[in-house]
Design a protein around this motif. Sequence first.
Motif, short mmCIF file in Angstrom:
data_model
loop_
_atom_site.label_atom_id
_atom_site.label_comp_id
_atom_site.label_asym_id
_atom_site.label_seq_id
_atom_site.Cartn_x
_atom_site.Cartn_y
_atom_site.Cartn_z
N UNK A 22 0.85 -1.20 0.00
CA UNK A 22 0.00 0.00 0.00
C UNK A 22 0.88 1.24 0.00
N UNK A 23 0.57 2.18 -0.88
CA UNK A 23 1.27 3.46 -0.87
C UNK A 23 0.26 4.59 -0.99
N UNK A 24 0.77 5.81 -0.98
CA UNK A 24 -0.08 6.99 -0.96
C UNK A 24 0.41 7.98 -2.00
N UNK A 25 -0.51 8.63 -2.67
CA UNK A 25 -0.13 9.58 -3.71
C UNK A 25 -0.54 10.99 -3.30
N UNK A 26 0.41 11.91 -3.35
CA UNK A 26 0.13 13.33 -3.18
C UNK A 26 0.70 14.03 -4.41
N UNK A 27 0.52 15.33 -4.55
CA UNK A 27 1.01 15.97 -5.77
C UNK A 27 2.49 15.76 -6.04
N UNK A 28 3.32 15.76 -5.01
CA UNK A 28 4.76 15.54 -5.23
C UNK A 28 5.04 14.10 -5.63
N UNK A 29 4.49 13.14 -4.89
CA UNK A 29 4.77 11.74 -5.21
C UNK A 29 4.16 11.34 -6.55
#
Length: 233
Positions: A22-29
């Motif tokens: 499981x990972x997470x996405x934000x604008x930078x990633x």
Amino acid sequence: MSFIKKIITKINKLEREDIHLITFVNPYSYLELRKIKSTVDEIDKIYVDGIFLVYFFRLIGVKTKRKSFDMTSLAPIVFNDCIKYKKSIYFVGSTDTAIEGFISTINSEYKNLNVLGYRNGYFSDVQEKQKFINNLAKIEPDILVVGMGTPHQEEFLVSLKNSGWKGEGYTCGGFIHQTSKGINYYPKFYDKYNLRWLYRMIDEPKLIKRYLLYYPLSVCFFIFDVLKYKLKK
């Protein structure tokens, strides 16, 4: 499959399905994950971490809410489940000083949490990293939390999976160093009004460039990816 379609598919994946990484996405990633598309293929579930990106996904019809691996969201759920179901957990990330402070904080808050081990997120070379990954696969923690920043944390989880580990892995970004001095990093005001991004710039001025330069750039790439996908579709 286009990159944006991959992301949407993994956001929409139901939590009750077979999920290990499981990972997470934000604008930078989002920008960083675009560079490692083959690694993204190996990730089972993606949550959207960042209120702005939540709104952008909603605009294109993806129903999602903000979730992140910290004490305001998923971390307490994972820790309590570990205790409830007697699972072991291992932490990798940040500096020696930060992770030692983090472990002290977590042990004080979750006294029955079975912390199998921990180490910093820095390796002298590829060989050292692979040796640690092979040893970690043999130790077989049920849960692994990795805070090494994107794309390193995602690549670490995938390498561990490919080494035979069959546990459940989470990326956590800066959670380890944020929690090294106390259980609650974000003041209630900033968390309540979705101003976490502002607090991080105040607390870590080095991130100002990320928010003021890379976030707008990410929006441009996001719009480009969506339009490209829609036109191709």
